[in-house]
Design a protein around this motif. Structure first.
Motif, PDB file in Angstrom:
ATOM      1  N   LYS A  17       1.058  -1.058  -0.120  1.00 26.94           N
ATOM      2  CA  LYS A  17       0.280  -0.351   0.048  1.00 26.94           C
ATOM      3  C   LYS A  17       0.446   1.129  -0.341  1.00 26.94           C
ATOM      4  O   LYS A  17       0.521   2.114   0.347  1.00 26.94           O
ATOM      5  N   THR A  18       2.186   0.627  -0.994  1.00 26.66           N
ATOM      6  CA  THR A  18       3.038   2.131  -0.755  1.00 26.66           C
ATOM      7  C   THR A  18       2.385   2.985  -1.525  1.00 26.66           C
ATOM      8  O   THR A  18       3.267   3.728  -2.605  1.00 26.66           O
ATOM      9  N   VAL A  32      -1.935   6.875 -14.102  1.00 24.63           N
ATOM     10  CA  VAL A  32      -1.016   7.519 -13.423  1.00 24.63           C
ATOM     11  C   VAL A  32      -0.829   6.477 -12.359  1.00 24.63           C
ATOM     12  O   VAL A  32      -1.685   6.097 -12.317  1.00 24.63           O
ATOM     13  N   VAL A  33       0.081   6.096 -11.596  1.00 25.38           N
ATOM     14  CA  VAL A  33       0.786   5.664 -10.367  1.00 25.38           C
ATOM     15  C   VAL A  33       0.800   6.443  -9.270  1.00 25.38           C
ATOM     16  O   VAL A  33       1.666   7.057 -10.234  1.00 25.38           O
ATOM     17  N   THR A  34       0.954   6.973  -7.827  1.00 23.08           N
ATOM     18  CA  THR A  34       1.305   7.762  -7.060  1.00 23.08           C
ATOM     19  C   THR A  34       1.569   7.489  -5.974  1.00 23.08           C
ATOM     20  O   THR A  34       1.358   5.945  -5.465  1.00 23.08           O
ATOM     21  N   SER A  35       3.254   8.085  -5.170  1.00 23.79           N
ATOM     22  CA  SER A  35       3.850   7.169  -3.798  1.00 23.79           C
ATOM     23  C   SER A  35       3.922   8.147  -3.353  1.00 23.79           C
ATOM     24  O   SER A  35       4.714   9.079  -3.836  1.00 23.79           O
ATOM     25  N   ARG A  36       3.296   8.896  -2.267  1.00 21.71           N
ATOM     26  CA  ARG A  36       3.757   9.387  -1.429  1.00 21.71           C
ATOM     27  C   ARG A  36       4.549   9.555  -0.743  1.00 21.71           C
ATOM     28  O   ARG A  36       5.152   8.567   0.983  1.00 21.71           O
ATOM     29  N   ILE A  37       5.845  10.486  -0.663  1.00 25.01           N
ATOM     30  CA  ILE A  37       7.582   9.710   0.235  1.00 25.01           C
ATOM     31  C   ILE A  37       7.543  10.925   0.478  1.00 25.01           C
ATOM     32  O   ILE A  37       8.054  11.948   0.312  1.00 25.01           O
ATOM     33  N   TYR A  42       4.612  11.607  -5.982  1.00 25.03           N
ATOM     34  CA  TYR A  42       5.542  11.700  -6.361  1.00 25.03           C
ATOM     35  C   TYR A  42       5.119  10.703  -8.153  1.00 25.03           C
ATOM     36  O   TYR A  42       4.275   9.518  -7.565  1.00 25.03           O
ATOM     37  N   PRO A  43       4.807  10.664  -8.878  1.00 26.65           N
ATOM     38  CA  PRO A  43       3.635  10.155  -9.850  1.00 26.65           C
ATOM     39  C   PRO A  43       5.285   9.473 -10.886  1.00 26.65           C
ATOM     40  O   PRO A  43       5.687   9.413 -11.350  1.00 26.65           O
ATOM     41  N   ARG A  77      11.981   4.471  -5.976  1.00 27.20           N
ATOM     42  CA  ARG A  77      10.526   4.978  -6.645  1.00 27.20           C
ATOM     43  C   ARG A  77      11.258   7.091  -6.793  1.00 27.20           C
ATOM     44  O   ARG A  77      10.784   8.303  -7.818  1.00 27.20           O
ATOM     45  N   LYS A  78      11.617   7.495  -5.481  1.00 25.16           N
ATOM     46  CA  LYS A  78      12.015   8.881  -5.022  1.00 25.16           C
ATOM     47  C   LYS A  78      13.036   9.072  -6.048  1.00 25.16           C
ATOM     48  O   LYS A  78      13.388   9.777  -6.565  1.00 25.16           O
TER      49      LYS A  78
END
Length: 91
Positions: A17-18, A32-37, A42-43, A77-78
């Motif tokens: 669930k990241t 689009v896929v997003t990740s909160r870091i 970050y998409p 991802r970052k």
């Protein structure tokens, strides 16, 4: 990218669930896929969601994320995804 009808956009997450996968409920495409870091969003955008992309412009490479732990995944991802974006509502 814009979403003309927000009722046709849905989000889902898997496994750790990241990341959130933004899915068109009409056609099933995930543009689009997003990740909160670290508090930043970050998409990554799927080129497969675009029409009329010249295949010669694309560079394909195999990838495997087997055995990747959560920290390694977020670090990748970052490094590779688009840095710190915001989605804004349009009229």
């Amino acid at each position: 990218m814009s979403v003309k009808d927000r009722t046709r956009a849905s989000k889902c997450a898997f496994g750790t669930k990241t990341a959130e996968f933004h899915v068109c409920t009409g056609c099933g495409v995930v543009p689009v896929v997003t990740s909160r870091i670290d508090g930043c969003l970050y998409p990554v955008v799927s080129v497969n969601a675009f029409e009329n992309v010249e295949p010669a412009l694309l560079r394909r490479a195999p990838a495997t994320f087997e055995g990747e732990n959560e920290q390694a995944r977020l670090s990748r991802r970052k490094r590779n995804w688009i840095a710190d974006v915001r989605f804004e509502a349009t009229s």
